[in-house]
Write an enzyme that holds these catalytic residues in place. Structure first.
Site, PDB file in Angstrom:
ATOM      1  CB  ALA A  11      46.725  23.326  37.613  1.00 38.11           C
ATOM      2  CG  ASP A  84      35.037  32.880  48.672  1.00 37.91           C
ATOM      3  OD1 ASP A  84      35.192  32.577  47.268  1.00 37.91           O
ATOM      4  OD2 ASP A  84      34.474  33.839  49.144  1.00 37.91           O
ATOM      5  CG  PHE A 167      43.924  35.077  38.152  1.00 41.64           C
ATOM      6  CD1 PHE A 167      45.091  34.923  38.936  1.00 41.64           C
ATOM      7  CD2 PHE A 167      42.723  34.788  38.650  1.00 41.64           C
ATOM      8  CE1 PHE A 167      44.801  34.857  40.599  1.00 41.64           C
ATOM      9  CE2 PHE A 167      42.435  34.836  40.016  1.00 41.64           C
ATOM     10  CZ  PHE A 167      43.534  34.671  40.704  1.00 41.64           C
TER      11      PHE A 167
END
Ligand code: IMP
Length: 212
Positions: A11, A84, A167
């Site tokens: 998301a 990627d 993250f």
């Protein structure tokens, strides 16, 4: 321009993608929104290869199964995009690279992965701790043609984790400009400099040029 399917279920990525591509004025769907249930194995050795494998795999799935989430539309109505990304550490010969998510195993926490990278750089001076976040974006067009774009943000691996945002490897990846880790930046600050944002803007330009 055709509408876009972006091959991600994340998301946070979708939000960034929608912001950057908003002025194209086309519909941008996640895989889930498009009703796609394909599993594509990313077995390439470069970021570009993996992005293209993913985009081509999703495009092939849609040609076979249609686009279940969009009644009245077919694979011919969409450009499929995939990305990627990962971290390259020069002192580690580019590791973890395309294996960034799989480094030390998928289920190993980033606290452990980050601690391991810092340990492998023990005693290494700042000028040899250079690293970059890399992102490749691939596009597969309805006629089968494809494009790829790659961008990076340069930095270095610090001596400890800092910051609560972001993250993955963000807490150990520091910018030269301000010696802050990318986990210490606000989401807006990170999006403004991020590898993904840069690659996406490059891809947007390539898609616009094709339309001309
Ligand atoms: P993917 O491209 O979404 O599969 O991401 C690959 C992996 O690269 C992630 O799971 C993270 O480990 C790492 N990575 C990619 N971009 C970032 C970033 O902006 N911050 C921290 N880690 C990242």
């Amino acid at each position: 321009m055709k509408d876009i399917i972006f091959a991600t279920g994340n998301a946070g990525k979708m939000k960034e993608i929608r912001e950057i591509l908003a002025d194209l004025g086309v519909e941008i769907l996640s895989m889930k929104e498009a009703g796609i249930e394909a599993e594509v194995e990313e077995n390439g050795v470069t970021f570009e290869e993996n992005a293209l494998i993913k985009a081509a795999g999703i495009a092939a799935w849609c040609r076979e199964n249609g686009v279940p989430g969009c009644s009245g539309k077919t694979a011919d109505d969409f450009i499929v995009l995939a990305d990627d990304s990962g971290l390259e550490v020069d002192y580690l010969n580019g590791e973890p690279g395309v294996y960034s998510a799989r480094y030390m195993g998928h289920d190993t926490s980033y606290r452990e992965k980050n601690a391991n990278i810092i340990a492998r750089l023990e005693g290494v001076p700042k000028q040899e701790r250079t690293a970059r976040f890399v992102c490749a974006i691939a596009a597969v067009f309805p006629d089968g043609a494809h494009e790829a774009a790659r961008a990076a943000v340069e930095g270095y691996i610090g001596w400890k984790e800092s910051g609560e945002n972001g993250f993955g490897y963000d807490p150990i990846f520091y910018l030269y400009e301000n010696d802050l880790s990318t986990a210490q930046l606000s989401p807006e600050e990170k999006n403004a400099i991020s590898h993904r944002g840069k690659a996406l803007r490059l891809m947007k330009k390539k898609m616009q040029e094709r339309e001309e």
